[in-house]
Design a protein around this motif. Sequence first.
Motif, PDB file in Angstrom:
ATOM      1  N   SER A  23      -0.253   5.332   6.058  1.00 29.51           N
ATOM      2  CA  SER A  23       0.527   4.264   6.544  1.00 29.51           C
ATOM      3  C   SER A  23       0.387   4.321   8.193  1.00 29.51           C
ATOM      4  CB  SER A  23       1.758   4.048   5.985  1.00 29.51           C
ATOM      5  OG  SER A  23       1.664   3.837   4.479  1.00 29.51           O
ATOM      6  N   PHE A  24       0.709   5.587   8.527  1.00 31.84           N
ATOM      7  CA  PHE A  24       0.938   5.722   9.821  1.00 31.84           C
ATOM      8  C   PHE A  24      -0.317   5.490  10.735  1.00 31.84           C
ATOM      9  CE2 PHE A  24       0.015   9.039  13.679  1.00 31.84           C
ATOM     10  CZ  PHE A  24       0.740   8.267  14.612  1.00 31.84           C
ATOM     11  N   LEU A  25      -1.293   5.798  10.171  1.00 33.14           N
ATOM     12  CA  LEU A  25      -2.797   5.803  10.891  1.00 33.14           C
ATOM     13  C   LEU A  25      -3.247   4.209  10.699  1.00 33.14           C
ATOM     14  CD1 LEU A  25      -4.904   8.796   9.253  1.00 33.14           C
ATOM     15  CD2 LEU A  25      -3.772   8.504  11.522  1.00 33.14           C
ATOM     16  N   GLU A  26      -2.740   3.384   9.527  1.00 33.98           N
ATOM     17  CA  GLU A  26      -3.201   2.211   9.588  1.00 33.98           C
ATOM     18  C   GLU A  26      -2.356   1.486  10.637  1.00 33.98           C
ATOM     19  OE1 GLU A  26      -2.565  -1.318   6.182  1.00 33.98           O
ATOM     20  OE2 GLU A  26      -3.111   0.660   5.602  1.00 33.98           O
ATOM     21  N   LEU A  27      -1.071   1.579  10.765  1.00 34.83           N
ATOM     22  CA  LEU A  27      -0.050   1.079  11.823  1.00 34.83           C
ATOM     23  C   LEU A  27      -0.665   0.977  13.169  1.00 34.83           C
ATOM     24  CD1 LEU A  27       2.261  -0.635  12.204  1.00 34.83           C
ATOM     25  CD2 LEU A  27       3.681   1.410  11.945  1.00 34.83           C
ATOM     26  N   ARG A  28      -1.140   2.686  13.289  1.00 35.16           N
ATOM     27  CA  ARG A  28      -1.618   2.896  14.759  1.00 35.16           C
ATOM     28  C   ARG A  28      -2.722   2.009  15.063  1.00 35.16           C
ATOM     29  NH1 ARG A  28      -4.660   8.433  15.696  1.00 35.16           N
ATOM     30  NH2 ARG A  28      -6.138   7.284  14.671  1.00 35.16           N
ATOM     31  N   GLU A  29      -3.636   1.687  14.008  1.00 35.92           N
ATOM     32  CA  GLU A  29      -4.606   1.018  14.349  1.00 35.92           C
ATOM     33  C   GLU A  29      -4.385  -0.458  14.836  1.00 35.92           C
ATOM     34  OE1 GLU A  29      -7.663   1.166  10.974  1.00 35.92           O
ATOM     35  OE2 GLU A  29      -7.841   3.247  11.414  1.00 35.92           O
ATOM     36  N   GLN A  30      -3.163  -0.933  14.091  1.00 30.65           N
ATOM     37  CA  GLN A  30      -2.775  -2.238  14.593  1.00 30.65           C
ATOM     38  C   GLN A  30      -2.114  -2.395  15.772  1.00 30.65           C
ATOM     39  OE1 GLN A  30      -3.930  -4.909  12.682  1.00 30.65           O
ATOM     40  NE2 GLN A  30      -5.078  -3.280  11.745  1.00 30.65           N
ATOM     41  N   LYS A  31      -1.712  -1.290  16.501  1.00 30.87           N
ATOM     42  CA  LYS A  31      -0.725  -1.131  17.627  1.00 30.87           C
ATOM     43  C   LYS A  31      -1.116  -2.208  18.574  1.00 30.87           C
ATOM     44  CE  LYS A  31      -1.298   1.134  20.988  1.00 30.87           C
ATOM     45  NZ  LYS A  31      -1.577   0.633  22.591  1.00 30.87           N
ATOM     46  N   ASP A  32      -2.334  -2.403  19.210  1.00 30.86           N
ATOM     47  CA  ASP A  32      -2.562  -3.651  20.144  1.00 30.86           C
ATOM     48  C   ASP A  32      -2.136  -5.012  19.698  1.00 30.86           C
ATOM     49  OD1 ASP A  32      -3.133  -1.282  21.578  1.00 30.86           O
ATOM     50  OD2 ASP A  32      -5.405  -1.966  21.656  1.00 30.86           O
ATOM     51  N   ASP A  34       2.819  -1.114  26.940  1.00 31.41           N
ATOM     52  CA  ASP A  34       3.476  -1.152  25.636  1.00 31.41           C
ATOM     53  C   ASP A  34       4.762  -1.097  25.265  1.00 31.41           C
ATOM     54  OD1 ASP A  34       0.563  -1.064  24.818  1.00 31.41           O
ATOM     55  OD2 ASP A  34       0.495   1.236  24.579  1.00 31.41           O
ATOM     56  N   LYS A  35       5.309  -0.075  26.209  1.00 33.64           N
ATOM     57  CA  LYS A  35       6.802  -0.042  26.027  1.00 33.64           C
ATOM     58  C   LYS A  35       7.698  -1.331  26.352  1.00 33.64           C
ATOM     59  CE  LYS A  35       6.985   4.814  26.996  1.00 33.64           C
ATOM     60  NZ  LYS A  35       7.337   6.005  27.586  1.00 33.64           N
ATOM     61  N   LEU A  36       7.072  -2.170  27.356  1.00 34.38           N
ATOM     62  CA  LEU A  36       7.879  -3.233  27.484  1.00 34.38           C
ATOM     63  C   LEU A  36       7.562  -4.373  26.403  1.00 34.38           C
ATOM     64  CD1 LEU A  36       6.999  -3.668  31.420  1.00 34.38           C
ATOM     65  CD2 LEU A  36       9.285  -3.523  30.211  1.00 34.38           C
ATOM     66  N   ALA A  37       6.461  -3.981  25.647  1.00 34.27           N
ATOM     67  CA  ALA A  37       6.211  -5.192  24.594  1.00 34.27           C
ATOM     68  C   ALA A  37       7.416  -5.084  23.614  1.00 34.27           C
ATOM     69  CB  ALA A  37       5.200  -4.818  23.936  1.00 34.27           C
ATOM     70  N   TRP A  38       8.300  -3.865  23.231  1.00 32.71           N
ATOM     71  CA  TRP A  38       9.228  -3.680  22.508  1.00 32.71           C
ATOM     72  C   TRP A  38      10.339  -4.577  23.101  1.00 32.71           C
ATOM     73  CZ3 TRP A  38      14.336  -2.229  22.385  1.00 32.71           C
ATOM     74  CH2 TRP A  38      15.011  -2.246  20.982  1.00 32.71           C
ATOM     75  N   TYR A  39      10.630  -4.521  24.241  1.00 36.54           N
ATOM     76  CA  TYR A  39      11.719  -5.385  25.025  1.00 36.54           C
ATOM     77  C   TYR A  39      11.497  -6.828  24.957  1.00 36.54           C
ATOM     78  CZ  TYR A  39      13.475  -0.686  26.309  1.00 36.54           C
ATOM     79  OH  TYR A  39      13.950   0.645  26.459  1.00 36.54           O
ATOM     80  N   ALA A  40      10.093  -7.139  25.128  1.00 35.67           N
ATOM     81  CA  ALA A  40       9.621  -8.531  24.948  1.00 35.67           C
ATOM     82  C   ALA A  40      10.193  -9.240  23.548  1.00 35.67           C
ATOM     83  CB  ALA A  40       8.146  -8.366  25.192  1.00 35.67           C
ATOM     84  N   HIS A  41      10.059  -8.356  22.540  1.00 31.80           N
ATOM     85  CA  HIS A  41      10.220  -8.875  21.345  1.00 31.80           C
ATOM     86  C   HIS A  41      11.520  -8.644  20.915  1.00 31.80           C
ATOM     87  CE1 HIS A  41       9.236  -9.994  17.230  1.00 31.80           C
ATOM     88  NE2 HIS A  41       9.671  -9.044  16.911  1.00 31.80           N
ATOM     89  N   TYR A  42      12.068  -7.728  21.105  1.00 30.87           N
ATOM     90  CA  TYR A  42      13.743  -7.257  20.532  1.00 30.87           C
ATOM     91  C   TYR A  42      14.678  -7.494  21.562  1.00 30.87           C
ATOM     92  CZ  TYR A  42      11.741  -5.378  16.442  1.00 30.87           C
ATOM     93  OH  TYR A  42      11.128  -5.086  15.272  1.00 30.87           O
ATOM     94  N   GLN A  43      14.331  -7.506  22.998  1.00 22.09           N
ATOM     95  CA  GLN A  43      15.528  -8.195  24.071  1.00 22.09           C
ATOM     96  C   GLN A  43      14.929  -8.929  24.822  1.00 22.09           C
ATOM     97  OE1 GLN A  43      17.348  -4.389  25.614  1.00 22.09           O
ATOM     98  NE2 GLN A  43      17.639  -3.610  23.661  1.00 22.09           N
ATOM     99  N   PRO A  44      14.284  -9.973  24.551  1.00 25.37           N
ATOM    100  CA  PRO A  44      13.593 -11.202  25.423  1.00 25.37           C
ATOM    101  C   PRO A  44      14.491 -11.530  26.454  1.00 25.37           C
ATOM    102  CG  PRO A  44      13.985 -11.919  23.374  1.00 25.37           C
ATOM    103  CD  PRO A  44      14.287 -10.497  22.993  1.00 25.37           C
ATOM    104  N   GLU A  45      15.747 -11.956  26.193  1.00 28.45           N
ATOM    105  CA  GLU A  45      16.642 -12.244  27.220  1.00 28.45           C
ATOM    106  C   GLU A  45      16.752 -11.286  28.376  1.00 28.45           C
ATOM    107  OE1 GLU A  45      17.169 -15.715  27.367  1.00 28.45           O
ATOM    108  OE2 GLU A  45      16.099 -15.718  25.139  1.00 28.45           O
ATOM    109  N   ALA A  46      17.132 -10.184  27.978  1.00 30.12           N
ATOM    110  CA  ALA A  46      17.278  -9.201  28.926  1.00 30.12           C
ATOM    111  C   ALA A  46      16.058  -9.011  29.908  1.00 30.12           C
ATOM    112  CB  ALA A  46      17.633  -7.935  28.330  1.00 30.12           C
ATOM    113  N   PHE A  47      14.855  -8.809  29.118  1.00 32.84           N
ATOM    114  CA  PHE A  47      13.605  -8.898  29.855  1.00 32.84           C
ATOM    115  C   PHE A  47      13.359 -10.143  31.014  1.00 32.84           C
ATOM    116  CE2 PHE A  47       8.716  -7.794  29.272  1.00 32.84           C
ATOM    117  CZ  PHE A  47       8.504  -7.781  30.610  1.00 32.84           C
TER     118      PHE A  47
END
Length: 198
Positions: free
Chosen positions: A21-30, A154-167
Motif C-alpha cells: 500500500s505504501f509503494l502504491e501510494l508513493r507512486e501516486q504522490k505527484d 511537496d511540503k507546501l502541497a499539504w498546506y495548500a490542501h489542509y491549511q489553504p487560508e493560512a497559505f
Amino acid sequence: MANGIEEQVESLFSDREQWESFLELREQKDALRNAWWQGFRAKMNRHFIVDNKADGWGYISWGVWDYKWYLAESGADSLCVWCREWYGGYIFHLWVNQTLFDGVKITNLLQGTKYTPILSAFERIDSIGSNNEKLIENGNFSFGAPDDGNLNLDKLAWYAHYQPEAFLSQISRKIDRFRKDPEVSALLAEINRETKKQ
C-alpha cells in the motif's frame, strides 16, 4: 539505516500488504500533490480576481501552481512578481521576459539606491538571478513547523490542501507589499518603461 528508522519501518510495514500500500501510494504522490495544488489554485483565483484586486495590477494563473502579478500598463511579460515551482522549490520572485525588456539594465537599476524599496518589499532575498529571474525568495512560508522558511513544493502541497487560508494569507501579504505600495508600484512601472525594448 539508523536504529530509530529501522524500528519505525518494522512497526509500520510488518505486514506485506501495508508495504505494498505504501509503494502504491508513493507512486501516486505527484498526482495527489498536483490535485491539492489545483484545489488551492481555485482559491487563489477567487481571492485575486474577485476579493482582493489592486488598481493598476493584473493577475494570471496557469498550470498547477503558477501565479503572476504584473502592472497592467506594462503587461504580463514585464518585470513582475511570480510564484512558481523552480528546481523542486517554491519561489516568490521578480521575473522579466528578456526578449521584450533589457534584463541587464534591470539588474543594474535594481542595484541602485533609488530602487531599494523594491528590494525591501521582499521579506527576504535568498538569491539574485542573472537571467529572467531577478530577485528570489525561496520557500519562505511559516506554519509553525520545524522547517518553516524552507518549504519545498511537496511540503507546501499539504498546506495548500489542509491549511489553504493560512497559505493564501501569506501569499497575499507578500504580494500586497508590491501591489498595494504606491512607491513600489511606481518604481516598477518606471523600470519597465526604461527597459522596454523597441
